[in-house]
Design an enzyme around this catalytic site. Structure first.
Site, PDB file in Angstrom:
ATOM      1  N   HIS A  98      -6.764  -4.784  -1.431  1.00 26.54           N
ATOM      2  CA  HIS A  98      -5.964  -5.815  -1.141  1.00 26.54           C
ATOM      3  C   HIS A  98      -6.106  -6.543  -2.254  1.00 26.54           C
ATOM      4  CE1 HIS A  98      -6.319  -4.495   3.043  1.00 26.54           C
ATOM      5  NE2 HIS A  98      -5.226  -4.810   3.047  1.00 26.54           N
TER       6      HIS A  98
ATOM      7  N   HIS B  22       0.858  -0.989  -0.005  1.00 27.04           N
ATOM      8  CA  HIS B  22      -0.062   0.004  -0.230  1.00 27.04           C
ATOM      9  C   HIS B  22       0.957   1.108   0.075  1.00 27.04           C
ATOM     10  CE1 HIS B  22      -3.054  -2.857   0.818  1.00 27.04           C
ATOM     11  NE2 HIS B  22      -2.641  -2.952   2.130  1.00 27.04           N
TER      12      HIS B  22
END
Ligand SMILES: Nc1ncnc2c1ncn2[C@@H]1O[C@H](COP(=O)(O)OP(=O)(O)O)[C@@H](O)[C@H]1O
Ligand SMILES: Nc1ncnc2c1ncn2[C@@H]1O[C@H](COP(=O)(O)OP(=O)(O)O)[C@@H](O)[C@H]1O
Ligand SMILES: [Mg+2]
Ligand SMILES: [Mg+2]
Ligand SMILES: [Mg+2]
Ligand SMILES: [Mg+2]
Lengths: 333, 206, 333, 206
Positions: free
Chosen positions: C219, C57
């Site tokens: 995700h 991320h």
């Protein structure tokens, strides 16, 4: 082709509307001709700094307009250099009486258009100097090419020359330090995946699932050769060795190391590449005094990276560290 | 037929149409050895030129061509903008109204245009650029003794020059970055120049 | 799978080496356990702020460690929440005696591991408060789900709570403002292309050449539904409407608008999206007082974007504008 | 056969081997309705657990299982780390050396493990999680009167529970974000739990 756009021929105008909406407090955006100008330009007595080039390299150049860097940027269509009238308008908009520097990446289109613009500006009595960037070691600099491409070092020239101009240096001084940065900087890039221009809708070159393209530019041009995808350590070595040998960088040199993403490369991978660059630089006895890691001069959504090394001197360091306040590069402000 | 305002205006409109029709072809050629924008560049520029001429009709061939030049310079960008801009600027400067369609004056104007493009771009014949289509076409005009035949000979020469760029290794422009890898591809600029002479023959010859 | 990595199972460690090499002057990097900590931590008497989550991320969370934001971050493996011992070590490293705030994105794994860590830390006598982020309107918040995901608002919580902590606020005050930001913020995301995790080597979901996935998380999870790719204006409307209706945001509200790239989205496209967001916000009578545009909370090389709106109050504004000095977010310093 | 240090150690090694062998299968299942890391998470954790046990051999089943628990908690992360960590922690707490392999004590320890996982994760049977394989397996053990038969019955029940997750709509964990779209896929955690009981039967039953 999958893009977050409204229509291929509206890309540049729509993006400029976004810049206007986001940064209208500090930047003036013009749609006819395309221009991004510091809201407070011209600064009386300050050397004006403009650059420009095809769009698709964001944040270059518009993202670098602001205090301590560029006074204006002229975006062309995607991968197409802007036109002389844009450059002339920008030159007039930033002329504070101390002359204007054109930072030009060495591509035939950019050179020819800026050439015309500077003839026109001088015709109107504005002193113009040009700093040409040509740092891409993937291209041989010979009579048989258009010369080396201007790539990563352009960002460093804009920051350092921008600080010099902000610091009140003269047209000659700003031009000189800009040219020195270009002369002391070298770059090379590679791609994992090509990019797709909105107009063509086709990949700019073909790559197999296990292939990478070494020596690419920032316009989706194919590179010098393809090879099998190897580990990041090998890729870093592939790019850094020709850079180091070309200047050459020698043991003891103080350098700025710039690992740049081509637009579609996650930061995670750029830091992995930087770890390898730092390791190799150390093996060569180079002292990395500053670094820059991220997507700063891109090629649409291309995946891959470029590496730029700049041999630093005290003045460059001082100008690099000087405050900068632009949408894409900001510190000390 | 004559090289007058009407026929030159018609030539420009035909060339603009050709750039629209062949836009994707030129994009594809430029994608192979350049950055894929030559088709959109030329199409954008020529559409603008035609609109400009419709909005402000020009009295004579020279004025028509200078208007095209200025529009290309201010709306195309890239290498093609200044180069085609220079071409039309010099051509227009060399042409004045010749109702009798003087081939010598016409050829001389084209020579001046060729020299202008070479001075701007510093390319020589064989560098795999538009010069490779332009040069033989101009030479054909200079050899011709009569306009219609000259126009057709120039179109043929330009086409041959265009095909002749295929095996060449580029020495100018973006394609030169590819060095040997540029061989085997037809040059986009030489291709657009081929259409320039093809439409000239269509519009200016009987 | 084409990535700039050495090996799938070395990704996190290699990237942390890069962070160490690049920012070792301001950050302490630990490889066992994985941790990025402010070099000057702990700050005596200052509330400590830590966050953590799976890697992939970036720049979240490690890129936000520094003055005015986080004191430490715990990166897990790619898309896998970190472990309690990492969080415990980070908590101890930043505890200046004023207590520590855990900023936790609402995912089962993150919640369970942070829960264990906070039990352990409290067992060692450190006061710990948790700020849970759950701003993703794509997920229904009901008994039939694990609750809403924490996405874009997490970046804003880290900045604003970070400024509060830097400003000497108490544990209760920092926790309160952090929770308020989460309560006043909403997000939604979409993907043009899925991402590929180094471990799986496969796209996280399938999308046709003319399809987009609406309501994705960070995700690589598939979203709520697929639809035909439309213009940027339609995509912006698709994401913004549920955001506005959910809080709801009403005419006259002052907001921070955050257009985030998923990692592989060029800035050019994000500015095009922002232009549409600004237009729609205006139509709803919302007053955009601040904006953030770029790749700030990503999903590897996924192409797409997310939009976050935060309803601002004066205190949030003051903390947002406060100086921040981290690798990924920097101003006033 | 007995539930003693040797057999439990063997069970853990077999389970670790199963996680390595089925790593890609678990990744694929988790990619469909989660984030694709369950296989790597379990494999990483169990390899670490086995190494730890090789480096520091533990005296009895309880100690072995607690070592596995602590290793999973500190090396797995994700949902599986705390959940499997809790499972092994409670199971180890409930087990002491039973040379005679007391099925009642064994079943009681598993009930304690199940309760622990439910308390940690707040999932109920039917939520499409590892609970759906764990619950029927524990019930099978509780119904059994003799260890070997009980172990085999538990393995069968776990497998059935795993398959039973396919039609379910997830209510816990990442898969719940997909709502209806989670139906039609087998739950990764229930699948790893199935291997847990399969290897238990192999290691602990004659
Ligand atoms: N130095 C030059 N002299 C003459 N023609 C050139 C030169 N450089 C490039 N060209 C021509 O320009 C064409 C490319 O034009 P275009 O694609 O529109 O511009 P750009 O290369 O800037 O993208 C080439 O195919 C070539 O024929
Ligand atoms: N609240 C919960 N209770 C019990 N089991 C759960 C819960 N949430 C998730 N799980 C199990 O965990 C598995 C996913 O584990 P893993 O993929 O390793 O972690 P993550 O979901 O954090 O990536 C799911 O397949 C499910 O069986
Ligand atoms: Mg171009
Ligand atoms: Mg081109
Ligand atoms: Mg995970
Ligand atoms: Mg998972």
């Amino acid at each position: 082709m999958k893009k977050l756009i409204n229509a291929p021929d509206q890309v540049v105008a729509d993006a400029l509307r976004g810049v206007q909406a986001a940064h209208g407090d500090r930047l003036r955006v013009s749609l006819a001709p395309y221009m991004v100008v510091r809201a407070d330009a011209p600064t009386k007595g300050k050397v004006g700094l403009i650059s420009g080039g095809g769009s698709g390299h964001e944040p270059l150049h518009g993202g670098y307009v602001g205090r301590g860097m560029l006074d204006a940027a002229c975006p062309g269509e995607v991968f197409t250099s802007p036109t002389p009238d844009q450059m002339l308008a920008a030159t007039k908009a930033v002329d504070g009486g101390a002359g204007v520097v054109h930072i030009v990446k060495n591509y035939t289109g950019d050179v020819l258009n800026f050439e015309m613009a500077s003839e026109l500006a001088q015709g109107e009595g504005i002193e113009v100097e040009t700093v040409l960037t040509n740092d891409d070691v993937a291209v041989e600099d010979s009579l048989y090419t258009a010369g080396r491409r201007g790539v990563g070092v352009t960002v460093l020239v804009e920051k350092i020359a921008g600080a010099a101009a902000e610091g009140g240096r003269t047209l000659a001084e700003v031009t000189e330090v800009g040219r020195r940065v270009n002369a002391q900087g070298r770059s090379m890039g590679m791609a994992l995946r090509p990019c797709i221009t909105p107009a063509s809708g086709e990949p700019s070159f073909e790559l197999g699932e296990d292939e990478v393209e070494i020596g690419i530019g920032i316009h989706g041009e194919p590179g010098r050769f393809k090879e099998r995808l190897g580990p990041a350590s090998q890729i870093a070595e592939r790019l850094l060795t020709p850079i180091i040998e070309d200047l050459p960088f020698v043991s003891g040199d103080r350098v700025l190391a710039f690992v740049n993403g081509m637009g579609g490369t996650p930061l995670l991978e750029l830091y992995i590449a930087y770890a390898e660059v730092a390791k190799l630089a150390q093996e060569h006895g180079l002292k990395i005094e500053r670094n820059l890691i991220g997507n700063y001069i891109t090629s649409l959504e291309m995946q891959g990276c470029s590496i730029t090394l700049l041999k630093l001197d005290d003045e460059m360091l001082q100008f690099w560290d000087a405050p900068v306040d632009t949408p894409a590069l900001r510190w000390g402000a | 037929m004559a090289i007058d305002q009407a026929s030159v205006q018609r030539w420009i409109e035909l060339f603009a149409q050709a750039m629209a029709d062949h836009r994707q072809e030129l994009v594809r050629l430029d994608t192979a050895i350049g950055d894929g924008d030559h088709g959109t560049n030329m199409d954008r520029g020529m559409q603008n030129a035609v609109e400009k001429l419709r909005a402000e009709p020009q009295p004579d061939p020279g004025a028509v061509l200078k208007t095209v030049a200025m529009t290309l310079i201010s709306t195309v960008g890239g290498a093609a903008g200044p180069l085609y801009g220079t071409l039309f600027l010099q051509l227009g400067g060399g042409l004045t109204d010749h109702p009798e369609g003087d081939i010598k004056a016409y050829a001389a104007a084209w020579r001046r245009a060729l020299d202008g493009v070479k001075a701007r771009g510093k390319a020589e014949q064989g560098d795999k650029t538009m010069i490779d289509a332009l040069t033989p076409a101009v030479e054909a005009l200079e050899r011709a003794s009569e306009l219609d035949a000259g126009l057709r000979a120039a179109a043929d020469a330009a086409r041959k020059g265009m095909f002749a760029t295929v095996p060449l290794v580029a020495r100018r422009g973006r394609a030169s970055y590819l060095a040997e890898r540029s061989a085997g591809h037809q040059d986009p600029g030489a291709t657009s120049t081929n259409y320039l002479f093809e439409t000239a023959a269509e519009a200016l010859a009987d």
